[in-house]
Write a protein that holds these residues in place. Structure first.
Motif, short mmCIF file in Angstrom:
data_model
loop_
_atom_site.label_atom_id
_atom_site.label_comp_id
_atom_site.label_asym_id
_atom_site.label_seq_id
_atom_site.Cartn_x
_atom_site.Cartn_y
_atom_site.Cartn_z
N ALA A 1 -8.92 -1.23 -14.89
CA ALA A 1 -9.12 -1.69 -14.01
C ALA A 1 -7.45 -1.04 -12.94
N THR A 2 -7.45 -0.41 -13.75
CA THR A 2 -5.83 -0.22 -12.69
C THR A 2 -5.53 1.77 -12.59
N GLN A 3 -7.05 1.93 -13.06
CA GLN A 3 -6.91 4.05 -12.98
C GLN A 3 -8.07 4.28 -12.61
N CYS A 4 -7.93 5.21 -11.51
CA CYS A 4 -9.99 5.74 -10.86
C CYS A 4 -9.99 6.65 -11.85
N ARG A 5 -11.11 6.53 -11.62
CA ARG A 5 -12.25 7.68 -12.61
C ARG A 5 -12.32 8.98 -12.42
N SER A 6 -12.06 8.82 -10.95
CA SER A 6 -12.58 10.21 -10.31
C SER A 6 -11.17 11.03 -10.17
N CYS A 7 -10.16 10.54 -9.92
CA CYS A 7 -8.87 11.19 -9.63
C CYS A 7 -8.03 10.67 -10.53
N GLY A 8 -7.66 9.59 -11.15
CA GLY A 8 -6.60 9.04 -11.67
C GLY A 8 -5.45 8.12 -11.35
N GLY A 9 -5.89 8.20 -9.79
CA GLY A 9 -5.39 7.65 -8.65
C GLY A 9 -4.90 6.31 -8.93
N GLU A 10 -4.14 5.54 -8.57
CA GLU A 10 -3.88 4.14 -9.00
C GLU A 10 -4.31 3.43 -8.16
N LEU A 11 -5.69 2.39 -8.76
CA LEU A 11 -6.99 0.93 -8.24
C LEU A 11 -5.96 0.02 -7.56
N TYR A 12 -5.88 -0.40 -6.12
CA TYR A 12 -5.32 -1.56 -5.60
C TYR A 12 -6.19 -2.42 -4.80
N HIS A 13 -5.91 -3.80 -5.02
CA HIS A 13 -6.25 -5.15 -4.13
C HIS A 13 -5.98 -4.83 -2.99
N ARG A 14 -6.44 -3.99 -1.80
CA ARG A 14 -6.66 -4.10 -0.58
C ARG A 14 -5.91 -5.20 -0.15
N ASP A 15 -5.04 -5.27 0.77
CA ASP A 15 -3.94 -7.07 1.03
C ASP A 15 -5.02 -8.22 1.90
N ASP A 16 -5.68 -6.90 2.63
CA ASP A 16 -6.45 -7.24 3.87
C ASP A 16 -8.19 -7.93 3.29
N ASP A 17 -8.50 -7.53 1.79
CA ASP A 17 -9.31 -8.39 1.27
C ASP A 17 -8.80 -9.03 0.36
N LYS A 18 -7.16 -9.67 0.54
CA LYS A 18 -7.47 -11.18 -0.22
C LYS A 18 -7.63 -12.30 0.81
N PRO A 19 -8.52 -13.25 0.26
CA PRO A 19 -8.99 -14.68 0.27
C PRO A 19 -8.37 -14.89 1.69
N GLU A 20 -7.35 -15.21 1.77
CA GLU A 20 -6.74 -15.16 3.33
C GLU A 20 -6.66 -14.45 4.47
N THR A 21 -6.70 -13.16 4.75
CA THR A 21 -7.24 -12.32 5.71
C THR A 21 -8.93 -12.58 5.51
N VAL A 22 -8.73 -12.49 4.59
CA VAL A 22 -10.82 -12.20 5.00
C VAL A 22 -11.10 -13.49 5.15
N LYS A 23 -11.02 -14.29 5.75
CA LYS A 23 -11.99 -15.56 6.42
C LYS A 23 -11.57 -15.11 7.99
N HIS A 24 -9.91 -14.40 8.05
CA HIS A 24 -9.68 -14.35 9.33
C HIS A 24 -10.57 -12.90 9.65
N ARG A 25 -10.80 -12.03 8.54
CA ARG A 25 -11.76 -10.62 9.48
C ARG A 25 -13.18 -11.10 9.37
N LEU A 26 -13.26 -12.25 8.91
CA LEU A 26 -15.49 -13.17 9.16
C LEU A 26 -15.57 -13.26 9.73
N GLU A 27 -14.34 -13.74 10.69
CA GLU A 27 -14.15 -15.10 12.35
C GLU A 27 -13.71 -13.62 13.31
N VAL A 28 -13.28 -12.42 13.06
CA VAL A 28 -13.40 -11.41 14.18
C VAL A 28 -14.97 -10.47 14.22
N TYR A 29 -15.46 -10.65 12.74
CA TYR A 29 -16.83 -10.21 12.59
C TYR A 29 -18.12 -11.02 13.82
#
Ligand code: AMP
Length: 222
Positions: free
Chosen positions: A147-175
């Motif tokens: 779960a660390t390397q992209c199958r297409s280009c070999g790039g690094e896979l990461y968890h976006r900061d704004d996909d972390k639960p604290e920020t997601v809650k706010h993004r959903l409110e904004v939505y």
């Protein structure tokens, strides 16, 4: 084909857009991807957008409207596009209408994907993105695999900061506050369709295709 994919973060707009892009050779226009790229390259636009994105807020309308205007300046994009993550406010939708009118573009439709709130939080918590090519993965599908390397280009896979639960809650409110009201805006056009985003990726893709072919008839594959 010229469509808008609409819905909250994590609903699958990016995933569906990439499938449609391959099917129709359309240009995938994701304001999120364009902004992330600008942040990565530290352009003046990226520097401006960074703080809004990190906090899960919307980047000011004039900035994203300018971005879209630039992309739609190319004939290839104007001929066939999938808008993903734009528009997100009524002001953006109005500006887009004006752009379309000026450029002689007719929109085929607005596809609104819907999923439950808890599912959005779960999906974003499990979403991993390739830093290099932007391909999206779900940890659900990577069980037991790297779960660390992209199958297409070999790039690094990461968890976006704004996909972390604290920020997601706010993004959903904004939505809910700024973006969901757009549904009524587009419902009035008669080219609005609601699709159940809780279903499997392949099934959702098929439902979108069914709608595209039904609405455009035998010439849809262009
Ligand atoms: P996305 O990848 O579509 O979830 O977008 C990531 C972030 O980019 C959002 O949370 C916003 O901060 C910003 N963004 C993307 N599209 C727009 C837009 N149309 N209007 C304002 N901000 C946007």
């Amino acid at each position: 084909m010229r469509i808008i994919l609409f819905g909250p973060p994590g609903v699958g707009k990016g995933t569906q857009a990439k499938l449609l892009m391959e099917e129709f050779e359309s240009v995938h226009i994701s304001t999120g991807d364009l902004l992330r790229d600008a942040v990565k390259r530290q352009t003046p636009l990226g520097v401006k957008a960074k703080q809004y994105m990190e906090s899960g807020n919307l980047v000011p309308d004039e900035v994203v409207i300018g971005l879209i205007e630039e992309v739609l300046d190319s004939e290839r994009a104007r001929n066939s596009f999938i808008l993903d993550g734009f528009p997100r406010t009524v002001a953006q939708a109005r500006a887009l209408d004006q752009m379309f009118e000026r450029m002689g573009i007719t929109l085929d439709g607005v596809m609104s994907l819907r999923v439950d709130h808890d599912e959005v939080v779960r999906r974003l918590n499990n979403r991993r993105m390739c830093r290099t090519c932007g391909r999206i993965y779900s940890l659900d599908k990577l069980k037991g695999l790297d779960a660390t390397q992209c199958r297409s280009c070999g790039g690094e896979l990461y968890h976006r900061d704004d996909d972390k639960p604290e920020t997601v809650k706010h993004r959903l409110e904004v939505y809910l506050k700024s973006t969901k009201p757009l549904k009524d805006f587009y419902r009035q056009t008669g080219r609005f369709v609601q699709i159940d985003g809780m279903q499997e990726i392949g099934y959702v893709h098929k439902m979108i295709l069914d709608w595209v072919y039904r609405s455009r008839g035998p010439n849809a594959a262009s």
